[in-house]
Design a protein around this motif. Structure first.
Motif, PDB file in Angstrom:
ATOM      1  N   VAL A  87      39.410  36.819  40.193  1.00 18.20           N
ATOM      2  CA  VAL A  87      39.243  38.164  40.738  1.00 18.20           C
ATOM      3  C   VAL A  87      37.948  38.777  40.207  1.00 18.20           C
ATOM      4  N   ILE A  88      37.108  39.201  41.118  1.00 12.56           N
ATOM      5  CA  ILE A  88      35.969  40.027  40.735  1.00 12.56           C
ATOM      6  C   ILE A  88      36.488  41.458  40.691  1.00 12.56           C
ATOM      7  N   VAL A  89      36.560  42.008  39.496  1.00 12.21           N
ATOM      8  CA  VAL A  89      36.959  43.407  39.339  1.00 12.21           C
ATOM      9  C   VAL A  89      35.677  44.237  39.434  1.00 12.21           C
ATOM     10  N   ALA A  90      35.593  45.033  40.473  1.00 13.03           N
ATOM     11  CA  ALA A  90      34.407  45.839  40.736  1.00 13.03           C
ATOM     12  C   ALA A  90      34.826  47.299  40.884  1.00 13.03           C
ATOM     13  N   HIS A  91      33.837  48.164  41.067  1.00  8.28           N
ATOM     14  CA  HIS A  91      34.160  49.551  41.373  1.00  8.28           C
ATOM     15  C   HIS A  91      33.269  50.029  42.517  1.00  8.28           C
ATOM     16  N   ASP A  92      33.821  50.958  43.268  1.00  8.65           N
ATOM     17  CA  ASP A  92      33.135  51.540  44.415  1.00  8.65           C
ATOM     18  C   ASP A  92      32.338  52.749  43.941  1.00  8.65           C
ATOM     19  N   THR A  93      31.023  52.692  44.080  1.00 11.37           N
ATOM     20  CA  THR A  93      30.184  53.796  43.612  1.00 11.37           C
ATOM     21  C   THR A  93      30.390  55.065  44.441  1.00 11.37           C
ATOM     22  N   GLY A 164      25.102  47.123  47.815  1.00 12.18           N
ATOM     23  CA  GLY A 164      24.972  47.911  46.602  1.00 12.18           C
ATOM     24  C   GLY A 164      26.053  48.936  46.355  1.00 12.18           C
ATOM     25  N   ARG A 165      26.986  49.072  47.279  1.00 17.85           N
ATOM     26  CA  ARG A 165      28.022  50.100  47.097  1.00 17.85           C
ATOM     27  C   ARG A 165      29.017  49.716  46.012  1.00 17.85           C
ATOM     28  N   TRP A 166      29.444  48.472  45.982  1.00 17.67           N
ATOM     29  CA  TRP A 166      30.373  48.004  44.953  1.00 17.67           C
ATOM     30  C   TRP A 166      29.568  47.325  43.848  1.00 17.67           C
ATOM     31  N   ARG A 167      30.057  47.460  42.617  1.00 14.34           N
ATOM     32  CA  ARG A 167      29.395  46.837  41.469  1.00 14.34           C
ATOM     33  C   ARG A 167      30.428  46.115  40.624  1.00 14.34           C
ATOM     34  N   SER A 168      30.101  44.887  40.246  1.00 15.46           N
ATOM     35  CA  SER A 168      31.053  44.082  39.469  1.00 15.46           C
ATOM     36  C   SER A 168      31.129  44.576  38.030  1.00 15.46           C
ATOM     37  N   ASN A 169      32.318  44.413  37.449  1.00 18.86           N
ATOM     38  CA  ASN A 169      32.583  44.837  36.079  1.00 18.86           C
ATOM     39  C   ASN A 169      32.928  43.612  35.231  1.00 18.86           C
TER      40      ASN A 169
END
Length: 198
Positions: A87-93, A164-169
């Motif tokens: 799972v790529i845990v990302a966040h939506d900017t 670029g909207r989502w960024r991986s954590n």
């Protein structure tokens, strides 16, 4: 006073005391139904303003794993390729665009739309929390997990989130452990070393 209803020791062992970070996996597939059940548990964890900024990319197919491979550190490649799903845990900017539906108490969207630094800090902090909920949800379903930060986040973002909207954590490998690769558990800090009661 309301009585506490603690989980059984068996459940607490599965979630915490006996659970391990897994570095090797058996070749056991993870079904769509299991992935959906995993999300349906993790989504209930609390976030600020009920914002739910985390986004989860379940990388399961061989083709998707090959897309992920160049971003992995050498020490994490084998376990990631072997896991049932990564799972790529990302966040939506721009998580705040969903706030009118997710947080109807009042219009909180301008708080974040007008403050990029606050939006980023909120997305990262609460997305990280949601990633932790995902780990516990996986353990609750009887799966083994191996969270990891040994990867090139910029390359993951370029490959999977080019707009670029989502960024991986961070990444979380999920599957069935091959315990031949399980290492001895590292020590934990004592309460007195890590906590205070004021």
């Amino acid at each position: 006073m309301t009585a506490l209803h603690a989980l059984s020791d068996t459940a607490l062992d599965q979630l915490f005391r006996s659970a391990r970070t897994v570095h090797a996996f058996e070749p056991v597939p993870i079904s769509d139904e299991t992935i959906r059940a995993l999300y349906d548990l993790a989504k209930w964890g609390p976030t600020a303003f009920n914002a739910q900024p985390a986004r989860f990319i379940f990388v399961r197919s061989a083709e998707a794993k090959e897309r992920l491979r160049p971003a992995l550190s050498a020490g994490n490649t084998a376990q990631t390729l072997a896991a049932g799903v990564t799972v790529i845990v990302a966040h939506d900017t721009r998580f705040h665009e969903h706030l009118p539906a997710q947080f109807p108490a009042y219009d909180a969207r301008p708080i974040f739309a007008n403050n990029a630094d606050l939006a980023q800090a909120t997305a990262f902090r609460n997305g990280s929390l949601q990633g932790a909920y995902l780990v516990l949800a996986a353990r609750a379903l009887g799966l083994d997990v191996g969270p990891q930060s040994g990867f090139d986040a910029g390359l993951v973002d370029k490959t999977f989130f080019p707009d670029g909207r989502w960024r991986s954590n961070f990444l979380v490998n999920i599957g069935v452990a091959d315990h031949s690769g399980t290492k001895p558990r590292g020590p934990r800090l004592s309460f007195d070393d890590a906590a205070q009661i004021l």
